[in-house]
Design an enzyme around this catalytic site. Structure first.
Site, PDB file in Angstrom:
ATOM      1  N   LYS A 141     -28.721 -30.579  20.835  1.00  0.00           N
ATOM      2  CA  LYS A 141     -28.463 -31.394  22.027  1.00  0.00           C
ATOM      3  C   LYS A 141     -27.772 -30.581  23.109  1.00  0.00           C
ATOM      4  O   LYS A 141     -27.144 -31.132  24.004  1.00  0.00           O
ATOM      5  CB  LYS A 141     -27.602 -32.611  21.663  1.00  0.00           C
ATOM      6  CG  LYS A 141     -28.240 -33.543  20.643  1.00  0.00           C
ATOM      7  CD  LYS A 141     -27.301 -34.656  20.223  1.00  0.00           C
ATOM      8  CE  LYS A 141     -27.784 -35.334  18.957  1.00  0.00           C
ATOM      9  NZ  LYS A 141     -26.795 -36.263  18.400  1.00  0.00           N
TER      10      LYS A 141
ATOM     11  N   PRO B  63     -26.509 -37.850  25.634  1.00  0.00           N
ATOM     12  CA  PRO B  63     -27.900 -38.003  25.325  1.00  0.00           C
ATOM     13  C   PRO B  63     -28.280 -37.241  24.083  1.00  0.00           C
ATOM     14  O   PRO B  63     -27.606 -36.345  23.625  1.00  0.00           O
ATOM     15  CB  PRO B  63     -28.591 -37.380  26.512  1.00  0.00           C
ATOM     16  CG  PRO B  63     -27.534 -36.874  27.396  1.00  0.00           C
ATOM     17  CD  PRO B  63     -26.261 -37.176  26.822  1.00  0.00           C
TER      18      PRO B  63
ATOM     19  N   ARG C 198     -20.726 -45.587  12.882  1.00  0.00           N
ATOM     20  CA  ARG C 198     -21.641 -45.876  13.985  1.00  0.00           C
ATOM     21  C   ARG C 198     -22.340 -47.217  13.771  1.00  0.00           C
ATOM     22  O   ARG C 198     -22.376 -47.726  12.658  1.00  0.00           O
ATOM     23  CB  ARG C 198     -22.705 -44.772  14.103  1.00  0.00           C
ATOM     24  CG  ARG C 198     -22.132 -43.372  14.151  1.00  0.00           C
ATOM     25  CD  ARG C 198     -21.194 -43.158  15.318  1.00  0.00           C
ATOM     26  NE  ARG C 198     -21.864 -43.327  16.611  1.00  0.00           N
ATOM     27  CZ  ARG C 198     -22.621 -42.406  17.185  1.00  0.00           C
ATOM     28  NH1 ARG C 198     -22.815 -41.237  16.617  1.00  0.00           N
ATOM     29  NH2 ARG C 198     -23.177 -42.641  18.355  1.00  0.00           N
TER      30      ARG C 198
END
Length: 294
Positions: free
Chosen positions: A57, A2, A281
DNA sequence: TTTCCTGTTAGTGT
DNA sequence: AACACTAACAGGAA
């Protein structure tokens, strides 16, 4: 796992539940996932959890033994806290967050005890075992490159529009999407929210940082905060289920404008959203609203 | 059955 | 220093 909103959601849930509890036991099933550094079990057992914070994160748990546990869930980590009347679960949705624990993805188990003597467990699950927990003296926490070298947090007052401009100026040649995801540039933004922020600001993901106009920089600055705030509001993209605390579930993906919307109409102009490799990505963007050139 | 993909870094090489 | 590429790992999708 996440990104910032998902970690923020779990952090808030844990902070509400485990502060004041004492760690009485740790079971490490996959040794490489728990890094002791110079510390020992005696630094952990009997220590009380003082607070739970988010850094980029990561989740940082400060303990009364002047030590800290730093958690990184990477792509597929989960943290699940369970006691007799509470379950807090967050992270990657697979395996399902309501699956009984421990299960085959459970690699670290902390046993906690509250002031009344009630026992609870904190399970660190990770399908792909990329995540880790680092145990460090609190005053050495900045020696972890993952902590010490992170850029400003998007919600830190010090991250002003001017600061953003200065930082962009230092990286004029960088691809904007890749730069937003660089934790040294800005802390907490990953693939989902970089797509969302660029969509909101109508900027093509492959634009060079230095090619943005003043007006675009300003729009992007606000778009980053806005997309993250929307994520937090919806408890993140992952299903963070707070069973017995309302049964809330992360619903952010329902509200996403670009991420994972390949082929679906852009919510502004109805042009189908396109996928594109940026760095290594996948970016999702509207080819009509988000122009490559200015 | 392959092959490709993945909400993230770390490590390596240029 | 900045940038590019890949490995760490497991499973779902095509």
């Amino acid at each position: 796992m996440p990104e910032l909103p998902e970690i923020e959601t779990i952090t808030r849930g844990l902070d509400r539940e485990v502060v004041g509890q004492t760690i009485t036991k740790i079971e490490v099933v996959v040794p490489k996932m728990f890094v002791w550094n110079s510390l020992k079990e005696s630094n952990l057992k009997g220590a009380k959890i003082m607070d739970v914070k988010r850094v980029a994160k990561m989740i940082v748990m400060n303990l009364s033994s002047d030590t800290s546990l730093v958690f990184h869930l990477k792509l597929t980590g989960q943290l699940i806290y369970l006691d007799a009347d509470t379950r807090i679960a967050g992270g990657h949705p697979l395996p399902p967050l309501n699956l009984p624990v421990p299960n085959k993805t459970t690699h670290i188990i902390f046993t906690l005890k509250d002031a009344k003597g009630q026992i609870g467990h904190l399970y660190f699950n990770d399908l792909r075992k990329f995540g880790w927990v680092k145990f460090v003296p609190t005053d050495k926490i900045n020696e972890l490159t993952s902590v010490g070298e992170v850029g400003p947090d998007p919600f830190d007052k010090k991250w002003t529009l001017d600061e953003f401009k200065i930082r962009l100026g230092r990286r004029r040649g960088a691809v904007i999407k890749t730069l937003l995801m660089d934790q040294k540039f800005l802390a907490g933004v990953g693939n989902i929210y970089s797509d969302e922020a660029l969509w909101l600001a109508k900027i093509h993901p492959k634009r060079a940082a230095g090619s943005l106009t003043n007006s675009e920089v300003e729009k992007l600055y606000h778009a980053i905060k806005e997309s993250l705030l929307i994520g937090i509001k919806h408890k993140g993209a992952s299903s963070s289920s707070f069973v017995n605390l309302g049964g809330e579930k992360g619903t952010f993906l329902t509200y996403a404008n670009a991420y994972h919307h390949t082929g679906l109409p852009c919510k502004r102009c109805r042009t189908p959203i396109v996928r594109l490799k940026v760095g290594s990505r996948t970016a999702h963007f509207c080819p009509a609203c988000q122009k490559a050139e200015k």
